[in-house]
Design a protein around this motif. Sequence first.
Motif, PDB file in Angstrom:
ATOM      1  N   ALA A   1      -1.271  -6.713   6.904  1.00  0.00           N
ATOM      2  CA  ALA A   1      -1.399  -5.320   7.358  1.00  0.00           C
ATOM      3  C   ALA A   1      -0.013  -4.763   7.694  1.00  0.00           C
ATOM      4  CB  ALA A   1      -2.305  -5.264   8.579  1.00  0.00           C
ATOM      5  N   SER A   2       0.135  -3.456   7.559  1.00  0.00           N
ATOM      6  CA  SER A   2       1.374  -2.805   7.970  1.00  0.00           C
ATOM      7  C   SER A   2       1.513  -2.930   9.491  1.00  0.00           C
ATOM      8  CB  SER A   2       1.318  -1.320   7.577  1.00  0.00           C
ATOM      9  OG  SER A   2       2.262  -0.598   8.344  1.00  0.00           O
TER      10      SER A   2
ATOM     11  N   LEU B   1      -6.150   3.729   5.947  1.00  0.00           N
ATOM     12  CA  LEU B   1      -7.081   2.616   5.720  1.00  0.00           C
ATOM     13  C   LEU B   1      -8.216   2.615   6.747  1.00  0.00           C
ATOM     14  CD1 LEU B   1      -4.612  -0.194   4.573  1.00  0.00           C
ATOM     15  CD2 LEU B   1      -5.962   1.370   3.167  1.00  0.00           C
ATOM     16  N   GLU B   2      -7.952   3.170   7.939  1.00  0.00           N
ATOM     17  CA  GLU B   2      -9.039   3.290   8.930  1.00  0.00           C
ATOM     18  C   GLU B   2     -10.163   4.189   8.409  1.00  0.00           C
ATOM     19  OE1 GLU B   2      -7.219   4.759  12.531  1.00  0.00           O
ATOM     20  OE2 GLU B   2      -5.949   2.959  12.666  1.00  0.00           O
ATOM     21  N   TYR B   3      -9.813   5.143   7.570  1.00  0.00           N
ATOM     22  CA  TYR B   3     -10.832   6.058   7.040  1.00  0.00           C
ATOM     23  C   TYR B   3     -11.734   5.397   5.994  1.00  0.00           C
ATOM     24  CZ  TYR B   3      -9.356  10.339   9.422  1.00  0.00           C
ATOM     25  OH  TYR B   3      -9.099  11.309  10.365  1.00  0.00           O
ATOM     26  N   ALA B   4     -11.416   4.168   5.601  1.00  0.00           N
ATOM     27  CA  ALA B   4     -12.332   3.441   4.708  1.00  0.00           C
ATOM     28  C   ALA B   4     -13.673   3.239   5.413  1.00  0.00           C
ATOM     29  CB  ALA B   4     -11.726   2.098   4.321  1.00  0.00           C
TER      30      ALA B   4
ATOM     31  N   VAL C   1      -6.754   4.040  -0.322  1.00  0.00           N
ATOM     32  CA  VAL C   1      -5.992   2.965  -0.972  1.00  0.00           C
ATOM     33  C   VAL C   1      -4.515   3.175  -0.647  1.00  0.00           C
ATOM     34  CG1 VAL C   1      -5.350   1.916  -3.185  1.00  0.00           C
ATOM     35  CG2 VAL C   1      -7.655   2.883  -2.897  1.00  0.00           C
ATOM     36  N   ALA C   2      -3.856   2.116  -0.168  1.00  0.00           N
ATOM     37  CA  ALA C   2      -2.409   2.192   0.083  1.00  0.00           C
ATOM     38  C   ALA C   2      -1.666   1.718  -1.156  1.00  0.00           C
ATOM     39  CB  ALA C   2      -2.045   1.323   1.282  1.00  0.00           C
TER      40      ALA C   2
ATOM     41  N   SER D   1      -8.193  -0.856   0.162  1.00  0.00           N
ATOM     42  CA  SER D   1      -7.268  -1.772  -0.544  1.00  0.00           C
ATOM     43  C   SER D   1      -5.817  -1.429  -0.259  1.00  0.00           C
ATOM     44  CB  SER D   1      -7.423  -1.669  -2.071  1.00  0.00           C
ATOM     45  OG  SER D   1      -8.732  -1.734  -2.480  1.00  0.00           O
ATOM     46  N   ARG D   2      -5.010  -2.474  -0.258  1.00  0.00           N
ATOM     47  CA  ARG D   2      -3.553  -2.304  -0.326  1.00  0.00           C
ATOM     48  C   ARG D   2      -3.146  -2.844  -1.675  1.00  0.00           C
ATOM     49  NH1 ARG D   2      -4.487  -5.541   4.226  1.00  0.00           N
ATOM     50  NH2 ARG D   2      -4.714  -4.286   6.121  1.00  0.00           N
ATOM     51  N   VAL D   3      -2.489  -2.043  -2.498  1.00  0.00           N
ATOM     52  CA  VAL D   3      -2.042  -2.554  -3.793  1.00  0.00           C
ATOM     53  C   VAL D   3      -0.518  -2.547  -3.835  1.00  0.00           C
ATOM     54  CG1 VAL D   3      -4.184  -1.874  -4.949  1.00  0.00           C
ATOM     55  CG2 VAL D   3      -2.222  -0.334  -5.031  1.00  0.00           C
ATOM     56  N   HIS D   4       0.035  -3.549  -4.469  1.00  0.00           N
ATOM     57  CA  HIS D   4       1.493  -3.711  -4.505  1.00  0.00           C
ATOM     58  C   HIS D   4       2.038  -3.334  -5.874  1.00  0.00           C
ATOM     59  CE1 HIS D   4       2.130  -6.609  -0.854  1.00  0.00           C
ATOM     60  NE2 HIS D   4       1.520  -5.482  -0.538  1.00  0.00           N
ATOM     61  N   ALA D   5       2.783  -2.258  -5.915  1.00  0.00           N
ATOM     62  CA  ALA D   5       3.498  -1.864  -7.129  1.00  0.00           C
ATOM     63  C   ALA D   5       4.790  -2.671  -7.156  1.00  0.00           C
ATOM     64  CB  ALA D   5       3.771  -0.367  -7.120  1.00  0.00           C
TER      65      ALA D   5
END
Length: 301
Positions: free
Chosen positions: A125-126, A143-146, A153-154, A216-220
């Motif tokens: 988590a951040s 993400l709290e709004y999920a 999505v982050a 979700s957190r996705v990593h670019a």
Amino acid sequence: MRVFITGASGWIGSAVTDELLAYDHQVLGLARSEESAAALEAKGAEVHRGSLDDVDSLIAGAKAADAVIHLAFKHDFTDYAAAGRSERAAVEGMLDVLAGSDRPFLLASGLAGADLGRALTEDDASPFHGPESLRGGSENLALEYAERGVRSVALRFAPTVHGTGDHGFTARLVQIAQEHGDAGYIGDGSHRWAAVHRADAARLVRLALEKAPAGSRVHAVGEEGVPTRDIAAAIGAYLGVPTVSVPPAEAEARFTWLARFFGHDVHASSARTRELLGWEPTGPTLLEDIAGGAYAAAAGR
Ligand SMILES: NC(=O)c1ccc[n+]([C@@H]2O[C@H](COP(=O)([O-])OP(=O)(O)OC[C@H]3O[C@@H](n4cnc5c(N)ncnc54)[C@H](OP(=O)(O)O)[C@@H]3O)[C@@H](O)[C@H]2O)c1
């Protein structure tokens, strides 16, 4: 989907706009100037006039769309706290519109604050919470709004989203090297920067829009961590200047606001993102881009 994109005229946003239009989505792009509006129209996007300073304009954009991709950010590194507060107000305004709708809300975030001694993963988590924290704590807020009926999505972009025409951190490093007549790295240069090519990042954003689950957190991240001394060496070789170590105590004098980013170990994995979305970055790599002249404009060539 009809997608409201803030920052649609920016470095990442213009590639995301092209990608979505190529995949039969409609884009409603936020523009705060005639120039940005004209660039969006020329691509076949619709224009929504407004600004990050006018949250009502963002709310109206979010109401008019099936999804929101929030990429605009005030890159004023001399007043990063104000940029963070503005970011939080913008994100909160748009999330409140989407609450209960299950519509996607993707927001740009970063990998800053990693420094874990291992690769940051999508499960980490951040650490930033609240309006006074980095980027206004907007990743955690979204993400709290999920839990509140938003498919939030982050999008955690590597610190360098590179390619021809990039005007971000790597371009600034090239300019600083040119100004100094040598290409510097901080300390022993063993700390790393994750990297991703702009086209790969844009494809990831589309895939996340289409299929990433809420929260979700996705990593670019195409490359997990390129040592900063290798980045400096590639810049030095391209410019034809020596590569030098800059003592940490002198980093701020040379790199100014960039020292706080270039001095961090930003090492991150994208294994879970690849698995989740079937995303495979195809490059070129950061060092290939530097050697191949992607930063010619930054070097004034
Ligand atoms: N590029 C990277 O390497 C990188 C790495 C990590 C995270 N990120 C994040 O990813 C996002 C996109 O980055 P980028 O590199 O594409 O940025 P960019 O090229 O600087 O573009 C910024 C966008 O934000 C818009 N914008 C700025 N201030 C605004 C305001 N007050 N009102 C409305 N729009 C405003 C700009 O519009 P105008 O066209 O009108 O200027 C532009 O479309 C940002 O959140 C950034 O922090 C980027």
